[in-house]
Design an enzyme around this catalytic site. Structure first.
Site, short mmCIF file in Angstrom:
data_model
loop_
_atom_site.label_atom_id
_atom_site.label_comp_id
_atom_site.label_asym_id
_atom_site.label_seq_id
_atom_site.Cartn_x
_atom_site.Cartn_y
_atom_site.Cartn_z
N CYS A 131 29.08 -8.61 6.37
CA CYS A 131 28.99 -9.45 5.17
C CYS A 131 28.65 -8.60 3.95
O CYS A 131 28.94 -8.98 2.83
CB CYS A 131 27.96 -10.54 5.37
SG CYS A 131 26.40 -9.90 5.95
N GLU A 157 36.75 -13.23 0.32
CA GLU A 157 36.22 -12.39 1.39
C GLU A 157 37.30 -12.28 2.48
O GLU A 157 37.84 -13.30 2.93
CB GLU A 157 34.97 -13.03 2.00
CG GLU A 157 34.36 -12.12 3.06
CD GLU A 157 33.19 -12.75 3.78
OE1 GLU A 157 33.30 -13.91 4.20
OE2 GLU A 157 32.16 -12.07 3.93
N GLY A 205 29.01 -23.15 6.18
CA GLY A 205 27.65 -23.23 5.64
C GLY A 205 27.51 -24.36 4.64
O GLY A 205 26.54 -25.13 4.68
N ASN A 219 29.79 -11.30 14.14
CA ASN A 219 29.86 -9.88 13.79
C ASN A 219 28.60 -9.08 14.12
O ASN A 219 28.66 -7.87 14.19
CB ASN A 219 30.26 -9.71 12.32
CG ASN A 219 29.21 -10.25 11.38
OD1 ASN A 219 28.55 -11.26 11.67
ND2 ASN A 219 29.04 -9.60 10.26
N GLU A 262 15.78 -14.03 4.59
CA GLU A 262 15.51 -13.73 5.99
C GLU A 262 14.82 -12.37 6.08
O GLU A 262 14.89 -11.55 5.17
CB GLU A 262 16.82 -13.65 6.79
CG GLU A 262 17.60 -14.93 6.75
CD GLU A 262 18.54 -15.06 7.94
OE1 GLU A 262 19.74 -14.82 7.77
OE2 GLU A 262 18.05 -15.42 9.03
N GLU A 287 23.04 -18.01 5.18
CA GLU A 287 23.50 -16.68 4.78
C GLU A 287 25.01 -16.65 5.01
O GLU A 287 25.47 -16.84 6.13
CB GLU A 287 22.83 -15.58 5.60
CG GLU A 287 21.40 -15.30 5.18
CD GLU A 287 21.25 -14.84 3.73
OE1 GLU A 287 22.23 -14.36 3.14
OE2 GLU A 287 20.15 -15.02 3.20
#
Ligand code: NAD
Length: 475
Positions: free
Chosen positions: A278, A377, A227, A147, A456, A244
């Protein structure tokens, strides 16, 4: 074919990825190498061999290369933005904005390379000094989602290189073009062979090969499922890991909110970039007294959004990025209706003059917190409105999720803004702003199951890309 970059050499592979334009399936963006486990092993070995010399370069050498790369990205933002819009489907202004951000990130970390510092302390023992310093971690694997095809590779690569690590980047299958362009820019900016390697291809094939090849650290952005499985695999191999992942971000609209501002925040947060962020506001939690006016106004504004080809000037919302993502979105729209939510607007597959994955943004009302619409999500332009009895009820609903990436509040009360900032269980809080849309020079990341490991971006990126050494110096 656009090749992989391994040890400073562009190498073809046996198989290729076909990069298609989701706005126009008849437009092929290009053919990109699809690497094998052997390619990945060689890339990690090249990064390993390049590490000792690169980690001993001066901060000035690293800074200059990052600055050169940043300048080229910024100078070519129109061309790179067009490539990005073609392969991912976000609108051209959104894509140019993303490219600009990638350039700014390289400029920022060109400065950070010069600011790596330690601490000198007196020991508790007489005649002894303690020196705390930071060193590069080693070979860093980077796995990125589709994305943000250039910004996410940039916000991982730039700090990794700034602090003296060598890199193997595995970008998402859907969007190899922007990552390839970044590799080309870095190669020409003067990086020594093996310092930055690009291996494009399947995550299922290349992910395990990357871990088995012996990287020292992995920075991953993508879905929770991938993840979490990578975190387990890293734990048993002793690989430092940063994750993330997804979000189910709430935007609370308090009863004292400015209606137009709240609607604008919701529209932008839920539907811009086709909802594929996100940090998208997928749960709109609206207090009773403003609820009906908010839903009516947001439905009007949503209906007026122009969905179309990413490169068309009139488009405000580009297509969904892939067939699989579109199918996922449509199934959530059907599921929401079956669960009893009221579809106020949109949700259907749209036809345009070109064959593409167009979808009308979907707005649901009368949602309850247990609905899949409010728990999972979706990662598309689908927003669910929940009604709250009070600000306190809204806050409880906002925190009622396993995710914790971003949370927003629209209010005119300073006391509520302060309360929300303190009590929202999220890594990022936005007041009178959309939940999506962040700065590049400050930390980015979430809580609960959205993130794992250090933050990050900004100055905080150093935590992941360096390791601390404590030295005791006797006289
Ligand atoms: P994904 O997990 O399917 O893929 C992400 C990357 O992992 C891709 O490069 C893919 O090839 C790779 N991969 C897939 N299987 C793998 C495996 N077994 N081993 C190693 N690598 C593997 O996610 P996606 O669909 O590309 O991205 C969408 C997700 O990314 C959403 O959940 C979104 O919320 C999340 N995301 C999070 C952030 C953030 O910073 N929190 C930012 C952007 C996107």
């Amino acid at each position: 074919m656009h090749s992989n970059l391994i040890d400073g050499i562009w190498r073809n592979s046996q198989t290729a990825l076909r990069n298609e334009n989701p706005s126009d399936l008849d437009d092929v963006v290009g053919e990109y190498a699809s690497g094998s486990p052997d390619d990945m092993r060689e890339a990690v070995a090249a990064a390993r061999a390049a590490f000792p010399a690169w980690s001993r370069t001066t901060p000035q050498q690293r800074s200059d290369i990052l600055d050169t790369a940043g300048s080229e990205i910024l100078a070519r933002r129109q061309v790179l933005g067009t490539l990005l819009a073609r392969e991912e489907g976000k609108t051209l202004p959104e894509a140019i904005g993303e490219v600009t951000r990638a350039g700014q990130i390289f400029k920022f970390f060109a400065g950070e390379a010069l600011r790596m510092q330690g601490e000198l302390m007196d020991s508790v023992r007489p005649g002894v000094e303690v020196l705390v310093s930071r060193e590069a971690v080693g070979v860093v694997g980077l796995i990125t989602p589709w994305n943000f095809p250039i910004a996410i590779p940039a916000w991982k690569t730039a700090p990794a290189l700034a602090f003296g690590n060598t890199v193997v980047l595995k970008p998402a299958e859907l969007v190899p073009g922007s990552a390839w362009a970044l590799a080309d820019i870095l190669q020409r900016a003067g990086l020594p062979a093996g310092v930055f390697n690009l291996v494009m291809g399947s995550g299922h094939v290349l992910g395990p090969a990357m871990l088995d090849a012996g990287i020292d650290a992995l920075s991953f952005t993508g879905s929770q499922r991938t993840g979490q499985s990578l975190a387990k695999a890293c734990a048993v191999r002793g690989i430092k890991v940063q994750l993330e992942m997804g979000g189910k971000n709430p935007l609370v609209v308090a009863d004292d909110a400015d209606l137009e501002q709240a609607v604008e925040c919701a529209l932008n947060g839920a539907f811009y970039a086709t909802g594929q962020r996100c940090t998208a506001s997928s749960r709109l939690i609206v207090c009773n007294s403003i609820h009906d006016a908010f839903v009516t106004r947001l439905a009007e504004r949503t209906a007026a959004l122009r969905v179309g080809h990413a490169l068309a000037v009139e488009s405000q919302i580009g297509p969904v990025a892939s067939e699989a993502q579109l199918a996922n979105n449509l199934s959530h729209v059907a599921g929401g209706q079956a669960e009893g939510a009221r579809l106020v607007y949109g949700g259907e597959h749209l036809k345009r003059t070109t064959r593409g994955y167009y979808q009308a943004p979907a707005l649901f009302a009368d949602c309850t917190p247990d609905m899949r619409l409010c728990r999972e999500e979706i990662f598309g332009p689908v927003a669910a409105v929940l009604r709250a009895e009070s600000y306190e009820h809204a806050l409880a609903l906002a925190n009622d999720t396993p995710y914790g990436l971003a949370a927003g509040l629209c209010t005119r009360s300073l006391a509520r803004a302060t309360h929300f900032r303190r009590h929202a269980e999220a890594g990022m809080v936005m007041v009178n702003l959309p939940t999506a849309g962040v700065d590049y020079h400050v930390p980015f990341g979430g809580r609960k199951t959205s993130s794992h490991g250090p933050r990050e971006q900004g100055r905080y990126a150093i935590e992941f890309y360096t390791t601390v050494k404590t030295a005791y110096l006797g006289s």
